[in-house]
Design a protein around this motif. Structure first.
Motif, PDB file in Angstrom:
ATOM      1  N   ILE A   4      -1.066 -27.229 -69.517  1.00  0.00           N
ATOM      2  CA  ILE A   4      -0.710 -27.053 -68.110  1.00  0.00           C
ATOM      3  C   ILE A   4      -0.097 -25.669 -67.940  1.00  0.00           C
ATOM      4  CG2 ILE A   4       0.669 -27.901 -66.179  1.00  0.00           C
ATOM      5  CD1 ILE A   4       0.666 -30.658 -67.556  1.00  0.00           C
ATOM      6  N   LEU A   5      -0.589 -24.930 -66.948  1.00  0.00           N
ATOM      7  CA  LEU A   5      -0.059 -23.611 -66.609  1.00  0.00           C
ATOM      8  C   LEU A   5       0.516 -23.662 -65.199  1.00  0.00           C
ATOM      9  CD1 LEU A   5       0.242 -20.480 -66.980  1.00  0.00           C
ATOM     10  CD2 LEU A   5      -2.090 -20.294 -66.051  1.00  0.00           C
ATOM     11  N   VAL A   6       1.770 -23.230 -65.047  1.00  0.00           N
ATOM     12  CA  VAL A   6       2.402 -23.151 -63.734  1.00  0.00           C
ATOM     13  C   VAL A   6       2.888 -21.724 -63.518  1.00  0.00           C
ATOM     14  CG1 VAL A   6       4.152 -24.057 -62.172  1.00  0.00           C
ATOM     15  CG2 VAL A   6       3.150 -25.554 -63.912  1.00  0.00           C
ATOM     16  N   VAL A   7       2.472 -21.130 -62.410  1.00  0.00           N
ATOM     17  CA  VAL A   7       2.944 -19.805 -62.014  1.00  0.00           C
ATOM     18  C   VAL A   7       3.905 -19.984 -60.848  1.00  0.00           C
ATOM     19  CG1 VAL A   7       2.298 -17.575 -61.045  1.00  0.00           C
ATOM     20  CG2 VAL A   7       0.875 -18.619 -62.828  1.00  0.00           C
ATOM     21  N   ASP A   8       5.154 -19.594 -61.046  1.00  0.00           N
ATOM     22  CA  ASP A   8       6.165 -19.736 -59.997  1.00  0.00           C
ATOM     23  C   ASP A   8       6.545 -18.367 -59.450  1.00  0.00           C
ATOM     24  OD1 ASP A   8       8.214 -21.444 -58.555  1.00  0.00           O
ATOM     25  OD2 ASP A   8       9.507 -19.955 -59.504  1.00  0.00           O
ATOM     26  N   ASP A   9       6.546 -18.264 -58.113  1.00  0.00           N
ATOM     27  CA  ASP A   9       6.848 -16.994 -57.451  1.00  0.00           C
ATOM     28  C   ASP A   9       8.313 -16.909 -57.024  1.00  0.00           C
ATOM     29  OD1 ASP A   9       4.353 -15.980 -57.804  1.00  0.00           O
ATOM     30  OD2 ASP A   9       3.771 -15.959 -55.704  1.00  0.00           O
ATOM     31  N   ALA A  10       9.206 -16.989 -58.018  1.00  0.00           N
ATOM     32  CA  ALA A  10      10.650 -16.814 -57.784  1.00  0.00           C
ATOM     33  C   ALA A  10      11.167 -17.755 -56.694  1.00  0.00           C
ATOM     34  CB  ALA A  10      10.973 -15.358 -57.433  1.00  0.00           C
ATOM     35  N   SER A  11      10.829 -19.038 -56.836  1.00  0.00           N
ATOM     36  CA  SER A  11      11.254 -20.027 -55.845  1.00  0.00           C
ATOM     37  C   SER A  11      12.774 -20.065 -55.719  1.00  0.00           C
ATOM     38  CB  SER A  11      10.759 -21.418 -56.241  1.00  0.00           C
ATOM     39  OG  SER A  11       9.360 -21.474 -56.313  1.00  0.00           O
ATOM     40  N   ASP A  45      14.523 -22.385 -54.487  1.00  0.00           N
ATOM     41  CA  ASP A  45      15.056 -23.751 -54.552  1.00  0.00           C
ATOM     42  C   ASP A  45      15.269 -24.235 -55.981  1.00  0.00           C
ATOM     43  OD1 ASP A  45      12.460 -24.173 -55.434  1.00  0.00           O
ATOM     44  OD2 ASP A  45      12.169 -26.002 -54.249  1.00  0.00           O
ATOM     45  N   GLY A  46      15.068 -23.365 -56.976  1.00  0.00           N
ATOM     46  CA  GLY A  46      15.311 -23.750 -58.361  1.00  0.00           C
ATOM     47  C   GLY A  46      14.095 -24.298 -59.092  1.00  0.00           C
ATOM     48  N   THR A  47      12.903 -24.183 -58.502  1.00  0.00           N
ATOM     49  CA  THR A  47      11.693 -24.675 -59.170  1.00  0.00           C
ATOM     50  C   THR A  47      11.511 -24.026 -60.539  1.00  0.00           C
ATOM     51  OG1 THR A  47      10.589 -25.035 -57.044  1.00  0.00           O
ATOM     52  CG2 THR A  47       9.198 -24.924 -58.982  1.00  0.00           C
ATOM     53  N   GLY A  48      11.753 -22.724 -60.622  1.00  0.00           N
ATOM     54  CA  GLY A  48      11.568 -22.016 -61.891  1.00  0.00           C
ATOM     55  C   GLY A  48      12.490 -22.520 -62.986  1.00  0.00           C
ATOM     56  N   LEU A  54       3.128 -27.117 -71.855  1.00  0.00           N
ATOM     57  CA  LEU A  54       3.407 -26.569 -70.531  1.00  0.00           C
ATOM     58  C   LEU A  54       3.723 -25.082 -70.659  1.00  0.00           C
ATOM     59  CD1 LEU A  54       4.017 -26.745 -67.490  1.00  0.00           C
ATOM     60  CD2 LEU A  54       6.334 -27.516 -68.087  1.00  0.00           C
ATOM     61  N   HIS A  55       2.939 -24.249 -69.980  1.00  0.00           N
ATOM     62  CA  HIS A  55       3.152 -22.805 -69.974  1.00  0.00           C
ATOM     63  C   HIS A  55       3.678 -22.397 -68.597  1.00  0.00           C
ATOM     64  CE1 HIS A  55       0.718 -22.651 -73.675  1.00  0.00           C
ATOM     65  NE2 HIS A  55      -0.098 -23.488 -73.044  1.00  0.00           N
ATOM     66  N   VAL A  56       4.816 -21.742 -68.567  1.00  0.00           N
ATOM     67  CA  VAL A  56       5.447 -21.359 -67.307  1.00  0.00           C
ATOM     68  C   VAL A  56       5.474 -19.840 -67.210  1.00  0.00           C
ATOM     69  CG1 VAL A  56       7.515 -21.490 -65.875  1.00  0.00           C
ATOM     70  CG2 VAL A  56       6.858 -23.438 -67.314  1.00  0.00           C
ATOM     71  N   VAL A  57       4.990 -19.325 -66.085  1.00  0.00           N
ATOM     72  CA  VAL A  57       5.000 -17.892 -65.819  1.00  0.00           C
ATOM     73  C   VAL A  57       5.855 -17.651 -64.583  1.00  0.00           C
ATOM     74  CG1 VAL A  57       3.620 -15.879 -65.165  1.00  0.00           C
ATOM     75  CG2 VAL A  57       2.732 -17.514 -66.847  1.00  0.00           C
ATOM     76  N   HIS A  58       6.868 -16.795 -64.723  1.00  0.00           N
ATOM     77  CA  HIS A  58       7.741 -16.453 -63.605  1.00  0.00           C
ATOM     78  C   HIS A  58       7.339 -15.085 -63.062  1.00  0.00           C
ATOM     79  CE1 HIS A  58      10.550 -19.739 -64.513  1.00  0.00           C
ATOM     80  NE2 HIS A  58      10.387 -19.428 -65.788  1.00  0.00           N
ATOM     81  N   ARG A  59       7.095 -15.020 -61.763  1.00  0.00           N
ATOM     82  CA  ARG A  59       6.820 -13.737 -61.136  1.00  0.00           C
ATOM     83  C   ARG A  59       8.029 -13.339 -60.284  1.00  0.00           C
ATOM     84  NH1 ARG A  59       0.627 -13.556 -59.046  1.00  0.00           N
ATOM     85  NH2 ARG A  59       1.377 -15.000 -57.456  1.00  0.00           N
ATOM     86  N   GLU A  89       8.837 -25.920 -54.869  1.00  0.00           N
ATOM     87  CA  GLU A  89       8.259 -27.239 -55.146  1.00  0.00           C
ATOM     88  C   GLU A  89       9.130 -28.042 -56.110  1.00  0.00           C
ATOM     89  OE1 GLU A  89       5.954 -28.475 -53.523  1.00  0.00           O
ATOM     90  OE2 GLU A  89       4.732 -26.839 -52.713  1.00  0.00           O
ATOM     91  N   ALA A  90      10.439 -27.846 -56.055  1.00  0.00           N
ATOM     92  CA  ALA A  90      11.343 -28.550 -56.971  1.00  0.00           C
ATOM     93  C   ALA A  90      11.272 -30.058 -56.786  1.00  0.00           C
ATOM     94  CB  ALA A  90      12.774 -28.057 -56.774  1.00  0.00           C
ATOM     95  N   ASP A  91      10.956 -30.524 -55.582  1.00  0.00           N
ATOM     96  CA  ASP A  91      10.898 -31.961 -55.317  1.00  0.00           C
ATOM     97  C   ASP A  91       9.594 -32.596 -55.770  1.00  0.00           C
ATOM     98  OD1 ASP A  91      13.426 -31.918 -54.123  1.00  0.00           O
ATOM     99  OD2 ASP A  91      12.606 -31.502 -52.134  1.00  0.00           O
ATOM    100  N   ASN A  92       8.600 -31.780 -56.124  1.00  0.00           N
ATOM    101  CA  ASN A  92       7.284 -32.316 -56.471  1.00  0.00           C
ATOM    102  C   ASN A  92       6.842 -32.051 -57.907  1.00  0.00           C
ATOM    103  OD1 ASN A  92       6.484 -33.346 -53.823  1.00  0.00           O
ATOM    104  ND2 ASN A  92       6.322 -31.210 -53.176  1.00  0.00           N
TER     105      ASN A  92
END
Length: 292
Positions: free
Chosen positions: A33-40, A42-45, A58-63, A13-16
């Motif tokens: 804001i919490l965002v969980v990224d599943d190892a995108s 496209d560079g979203t993480g 902003l809290h970012v969680v990388h899976r 979701e890098a474009d959004n």
């Protein structure tokens, strides 16, 4: 003032995502804001990490991989409980859920435990084509009828929860990990409260990227619906009514990544098999207390 957490899950979701975070901040300036990224791939993480450097709330969680939309939402529910938020709002990351509706959702949360944005009540709209609209309407009608859900919309993830409601829900009983998670979770919501509301939204087609739901996921969702309907009709009536019972969250650190977020897979008298919602690791936990 209520502590609000707005959550979304991302995969490519890098474009959004940057515009979405800006939109959330425009309408609910004080929310975390919490965002969980599943190892995108496209560079979203990486983009989220750069945004988090200047966005303190902003809290970012990388899976480590694509662990599933349902487990990401369960992670957010547990995160809201463990960090003492008052309200959890969930939404898609592709702008099918416009942030402009957030003030309406929060206003309805003042008198309700659960609120959902609806495509299928008066004033709602959906940009799907004929086939996808037919599939979506059929799924919502079946959930409404088979599970006795009072709302017309049951499958979208544009939702608001009082965290006190999440604490009453038996989150350990959730078994769906994909899009069918939304069907199963609203079933638990209805068992825990009658204070539910819906409001009309324009469900827009995603602004960028491709839809991630597949035919396999649709079939899986239908099978899960039948499983939950069977549980409603033939299991729960004989298991006692725990609608108002508290279901304390089992805080058990993952043996691999030490995350406290996990879901229960199976249980016997001495051991509970759990899956880490952060890294996907399977581990056993010795039983110390019986959860109602």
């Amino acid at each position: 003032m209520a502590r609000i957490l707005v959550f979304t899950a991302t995969y490519n979701e890098a474009d959004n995502i940057e515009a979405l975070i800006e939109g959330i901040r425009r309408y609910v300036a004080d929310a975390d804001i919490l965002v969980v990224d599943d190892a995108s791939p496209d560079g979203t993480g990486d983009l989220l990490d750069r945004l988090a450097e200047r966005e303190k709330k902003l809290h970012v969680v990388h899976r480590p991989g694509k662990l599933g939309l349902g487990t990401a939402h369960l992670f957010a529910m547990q995160f809201a409980i463990l960090h003492d938020y008052d309200i959890l709002i969930t939404m898609d990351a592709d702008f099918s859920h416009n942030p402009q509706y957030l003030p309406t959702l929060l206003k309805l949360m003042e008198e309700n435990d659960f609120v959902i944005g609806s495509r299928y009540i008066s004033g709602g709209r959906c940009d799907y084509g004929f086939v996808r609209t037919l599939v979506s309407r059929t799924a919502n009608t079946l959930v409404h009828l088979l599970l006795n859900i009072p709302t017309h919309e049951t499958t979208t993830s544009y939702r608001g929860f009082r965290v006190s409601l999440l604490k009453r829900m038996d989150l350990n009983s959730l078994r769906s990990e994909g899009y069918s998670f939304f069907m199963e979770s609203i079933f638990l919501v209805h068992r825990a409260t009658k204070k539910m509301a819906e409001f009309p939204i324009h469900f827009e087609d995603r602004r960028a990227g491709q839809s991630k739901i597949s035919k396999r996921e649709i079939i899986k969702a239908m099978l899960n619906l039948l499983r939950v309907a069977f549980r409603r009709c033939f299991v729960l009536p004989w298991s006692g009514n725990h609608r108002h019972a508290e279901h304390p969250l089992a805080v058990t650190g993952c043996k691999h990544c030490q995350s406290p977020h996990s879901m229960e897979l199976a249980r016997n008298e001495t051991l509970t098999r759990r899956k880490c919602l952060h890294c996907g690791y399977l581990f056993d936990q010795k039983m110390k207390m019986e959860i109602a």
